[in-house]
Design a protein around this motif. Structure first.
Motif, PDB file in Angstrom:
ATOM      1  N   LEU A  88      -7.205   5.865   5.779  1.00  0.00           N
ATOM      2  CA  LEU A  88      -6.233   6.801   6.311  1.00  0.00           C
ATOM      3  C   LEU A  88      -6.843   8.191   6.365  1.00  0.00           C
ATOM      4  O   LEU A  88      -7.597   8.576   5.456  1.00  0.00           O
ATOM      5  N   HIS A  89      -6.513   8.931   7.403  1.00  0.00           N
ATOM      6  CA  HIS A  89      -6.902  10.336   7.453  1.00  0.00           C
ATOM      7  C   HIS A  89      -5.873  11.094   8.276  1.00  0.00           C
ATOM      8  O   HIS A  89      -5.070  10.516   8.993  1.00  0.00           O
ATOM      9  N   GLY A  90      -5.888  12.388   8.123  1.00  0.00           N
ATOM     10  CA  GLY A  90      -4.951  13.263   8.814  1.00  0.00           C
ATOM     11  C   GLY A  90      -4.373  14.275   7.851  1.00  0.00           C
ATOM     12  O   GLY A  90      -4.524  14.144   6.631  1.00  0.00           O
ATOM     13  N   PRO A  91      -3.694  15.280   8.380  1.00  0.00           N
ATOM     14  CA  PRO A  91      -3.197  16.357   7.518  1.00  0.00           C
ATOM     15  C   PRO A  91      -2.147  15.915   6.498  1.00  0.00           C
ATOM     16  O   PRO A  91      -1.986  16.573   5.482  1.00  0.00           O
ATOM     17  N   ALA A  92      -1.476  14.801   6.727  1.00  0.00           N
ATOM     18  CA  ALA A  92      -0.456  14.334   5.786  1.00  0.00           C
ATOM     19  C   ALA A  92      -1.032  13.427   4.701  1.00  0.00           C
ATOM     20  O   ALA A  92      -0.301  12.994   3.816  1.00  0.00           O
ATOM     21  N   VAL A  93      -2.328  13.128   4.752  1.00  0.00           N
ATOM     22  CA  VAL A  93      -2.928  12.152   3.838  1.00  0.00           C
ATOM     23  C   VAL A  93      -3.647  12.849   2.691  1.00  0.00           C
ATOM     24  O   VAL A  93      -4.665  13.516   2.907  1.00  0.00           O
ATOM     25  N   PRO A  94      -3.139  12.696   1.464  1.00  0.00           N
ATOM     26  CA  PRO A  94      -3.869  13.240   0.321  1.00  0.00           C
ATOM     27  C   PRO A  94      -5.115  12.387   0.057  1.00  0.00           C
ATOM     28  O   PRO A  94      -5.141  11.187   0.352  1.00  0.00           O
ATOM     29  N   PRO A  95      -6.165  12.982  -0.504  1.00  0.00           N
ATOM     30  CA  PRO A  95      -7.414  12.245  -0.740  1.00  0.00           C
ATOM     31  C   PRO A  95      -7.228  10.942  -1.521  1.00  0.00           C
ATOM     32  O   PRO A  95      -7.925   9.964  -1.257  1.00  0.00           O
ATOM     33  N   ALA A  96      -6.293  10.902  -2.439  1.00  0.00           N
ATOM     34  CA  ALA A  96      -6.088   9.697  -3.259  1.00  0.00           C
ATOM     35  C   ALA A  96      -5.630   8.494  -2.431  1.00  0.00           C
ATOM     36  O   ALA A  96      -5.773   7.352  -2.868  1.00  0.00           O
ATOM     37  N   LEU A  97      -5.074   8.733  -1.252  1.00  0.00           N
ATOM     38  CA  LEU A  97      -4.571   7.633  -0.413  1.00  0.00           C
ATOM     39  C   LEU A  97      -5.508   7.303   0.746  1.00  0.00           C
ATOM     40  O   LEU A  97      -5.208   6.416   1.551  1.00  0.00           O
ATOM     41  N   ALA A  98      -6.638   7.969   0.838  1.00  0.00           N
ATOM     42  CA  ALA A  98      -7.500   7.842   2.010  1.00  0.00           C
ATOM     43  C   ALA A  98      -8.150   6.470   2.162  1.00  0.00           C
ATOM     44  O   ALA A  98      -8.471   6.065   3.281  1.00  0.00           O
ATOM     45  N   ARG A  99      -8.327   5.748   1.101  1.00  0.00           N
ATOM     46  CA  ARG A  99      -8.963   4.426   1.162  1.00  0.00           C
ATOM     47  C   ARG A  99      -8.202   3.480   0.250  1.00  0.00           C
ATOM     48  O   ARG A  99      -8.114   3.713  -0.959  1.00  0.00           O
ATOM     49  N   GLN A 100      -7.648   2.429   0.852  1.00  0.00           N
ATOM     50  CA  GLN A 100      -6.861   1.466   0.097  1.00  0.00           C
ATOM     51  C   GLN A 100      -7.248   0.057   0.527  1.00  0.00           C
ATOM     52  O   GLN A 100      -7.826  -0.148   1.594  1.00  0.00           O
ATOM     53  N   PHE A 101      -6.891  -0.910  -0.315  1.00  0.00           N
ATOM     54  CA  PHE A 101      -7.175  -2.310  -0.029  1.00  0.00           C
ATOM     55  C   PHE A 101      -5.863  -3.082  -0.025  1.00  0.00           C
ATOM     56  O   PHE A 101      -4.976  -2.820  -0.839  1.00  0.00           O
ATOM     57  N   PHE A 102      -5.749  -4.023   0.914  1.00  0.00           N
ATOM     58  CA  PHE A 102      -4.521  -4.789   1.054  1.00  0.00           C
ATOM     59  C   PHE A 102      -4.847  -6.274   1.125  1.00  0.00           C
ATOM     60  O   PHE A 102      -5.964  -6.666   1.474  1.00  0.00           O
ATOM     61  N   ASP A 103      -3.873  -7.097   0.803  1.00  0.00           N
ATOM     62  CA  ASP A 103      -4.035  -8.546   0.858  1.00  0.00           C
ATOM     63  C   ASP A 103      -3.839  -8.993   2.303  1.00  0.00           C
ATOM     64  O   ASP A 103      -2.711  -9.091   2.784  1.00  0.00           O
ATOM     65  N   ALA A 104      -4.942  -9.251   2.993  1.00  0.00           N
ATOM     66  CA  ALA A 104      -4.876  -9.626   4.408  1.00  0.00           C
ATOM     67  C   ALA A 104      -4.282 -11.011   4.622  1.00  0.00           C
ATOM     68  O   ALA A 104      -3.957 -11.375   5.754  1.00  0.00           O
ATOM     69  N   ASP A 105      -4.100 -11.777   3.544  1.00  0.00           N
ATOM     70  CA  ASP A 105      -3.505 -13.107   3.650  1.00  0.00           C
ATOM     71  C   ASP A 105      -2.008 -13.095   3.347  1.00  0.00           C
ATOM     72  O   ASP A 105      -1.353 -14.129   3.450  1.00  0.00           O
ATOM     73  N   ALA A 106      -1.470 -11.940   2.994  1.00  0.00           N
ATOM     74  CA  ALA A 106      -0.046 -11.830   2.667  1.00  0.00           C
ATOM     75  C   ALA A 106       0.806 -11.951   3.938  1.00  0.00           C
ATOM     76  O   ALA A 106       0.352 -11.607   5.032  1.00  0.00           O
ATOM     77  N   MET A 153       0.839  -1.175   0.000  1.00  0.00           N
ATOM     78  CA  MET A 153       0.000   0.000   0.000  1.00  0.00           C
ATOM     79  C   MET A 153       0.880   1.234   0.000  1.00  0.00           C
ATOM     80  O   MET A 153       2.065   1.150   0.310  1.00  0.00           O
ATOM     81  N   GLN A 154       0.299   2.324  -0.315  1.00  0.00           N
ATOM     82  CA  GLN A 154       1.060   3.556  -0.418  1.00  0.00           C
ATOM     83  C   GLN A 154       0.837   4.436   0.808  1.00  0.00           C
ATOM     84  O   GLN A 154      -0.298   4.700   1.193  1.00  0.00           O
ATOM     85  N   LEU A 155       1.937   4.849   1.405  1.00  0.00           N
ATOM     86  CA  LEU A 155       1.892   5.760   2.540  1.00  0.00           C
ATOM     87  C   LEU A 155       2.300   7.156   2.096  1.00  0.00           C
ATOM     88  O   LEU A 155       3.137   7.305   1.203  1.00  0.00           O
ATOM     89  N   PRO A 156       1.755   8.192   2.715  1.00  0.00           N
ATOM     90  CA  PRO A 156       2.194   9.553   2.389  1.00  0.00           C
ATOM     91  C   PRO A 156       3.683   9.721   2.703  1.00  0.00           C
ATOM     92  O   PRO A 156       4.167   9.254   3.739  1.00  0.00           O
ATOM     93  N   ALA A 157       4.396  10.396   1.816  1.00  0.00           N
ATOM     94  CA  ALA A 157       5.838  10.590   1.991  1.00  0.00           C
ATOM     95  C   ALA A 157       6.153  11.269   3.318  1.00  0.00           C
ATOM     96  O   ALA A 157       7.125  10.910   3.997  1.00  0.00           O
ATOM     97  N   GLU A 158       5.344  12.228   3.721  1.00  0.00           N
ATOM     98  CA  GLU A 158       5.580  12.943   4.975  1.00  0.00           C
ATOM     99  C   GLU A 158       5.517  12.002   6.181  1.00  0.00           C
ATOM    100  O   GLU A 158       6.259  12.175   7.150  1.00  0.00           O
ATOM    101  N   VAL A 159       4.663  11.004   6.096  1.00  0.00           N
ATOM    102  CA  VAL A 159       4.549  10.032   7.181  1.00  0.00           C
ATOM    103  C   VAL A 159       5.792   9.147   7.223  1.00  0.00           C
ATOM    104  O   VAL A 159       6.354   8.883   8.290  1.00  0.00           O
ATOM    105  N   VAL A 160       6.231   8.692   6.065  1.00  0.00           N
ATOM    106  CA  VAL A 160       7.399   7.808   5.993  1.00  0.00           C
ATOM    107  C   VAL A 160       8.642   8.514   6.508  1.00  0.00           C
ATOM    108  O   VAL A 160       9.431   7.939   7.269  1.00  0.00           O
ATOM    109  N   THR A 161       8.818   9.769   6.152  1.00  0.00           N
ATOM    110  CA  THR A 161      10.039  10.479   6.540  1.00  0.00           C
ATOM    111  C   THR A 161       9.944  11.201   7.879  1.00  0.00           C
ATOM    112  O   THR A 161      10.962  11.466   8.502  1.00  0.00           O
ATOM    113  N   GLY A 162       8.720  11.524   8.326  1.00  0.00           N
ATOM    114  CA  GLY A 162       8.597  12.384   9.494  1.00  0.00           C
ATOM    115  C   GLY A 162       8.071  11.747  10.762  1.00  0.00           C
ATOM    116  O   GLY A 162       7.972  12.414  11.791  1.00  0.00           O
TER     117      GLY A 162
END
Length: 132
Positions: free
Chosen positions: A94-112, A1-10
């Motif tokens: 995802l929500h919060g000031p670092a989250v752009p709208p395009a990343l707010a809802r994502q799907f992941f493989d829960a069996d991975a 899944m994609q995380l906001p860059a600000e979250v990864v670095t900050g």
């Protein structure tokens, strides 16, 4: 899944929350009990696992998340991002000031393997309730 860059670095601290209900309104924190605080290497490991979650199609369960993580920078206020995970429908919101709208809802493989490792970390955070 994609995380906001600000979250990864900050992110300096992650708070793990055992969710008890859905929030009353969009963008509000998920109600629940904080069960752990991760910093240092634990932050990098957790964000690495989250970022490595493979994508998935949408499943239907009604979105009943059991866990969330709140990411904070060094100031510890405000939260950069909260991510709520539902291992039933494979959705993360995802929500919060670092989250752009395009990343707010994502799907992941829960069996991975990455999802299993993340869920194991959540469960090991000192909670006896084992709902996923």
């Amino acid at each position: 899944m994609q995380l906001p860059a600000e979250v990864v670095t900050g992110t300096a601290l992650i708070e793990v929350v055992r969710i008890s209900a859905l929030p009353a309104e969009d963008g509000a924190p998920y109600p629940g009990r904080p069960v752990a605080h991760w910093w240092g290497d634990e932050v990098a490991e957790a964000l690495g696992l989250i970022g490595a979650l493979p994508g998935s199609g949408q499943h239907r369960c009604g979105f009943a998340p059991g866990w969330s993580v709140r990411a904070y920078d060094d100031s510890l206020e405000p939260v950069l991002m909260e991510a709520a995970f539902c291992f039933g429908c494979h959705e993360v919101r995802l929500h919060g000031p670092a989250v752009p709208p395009a990343l707010a809802r994502q799907f992941f493989d829960a069996d991975a393997p990455q999802a299993a490792a993340l869920l194991a970390r959540f469960r090991a955070a000192g909670v006896t309730d084992r709902r996923g």
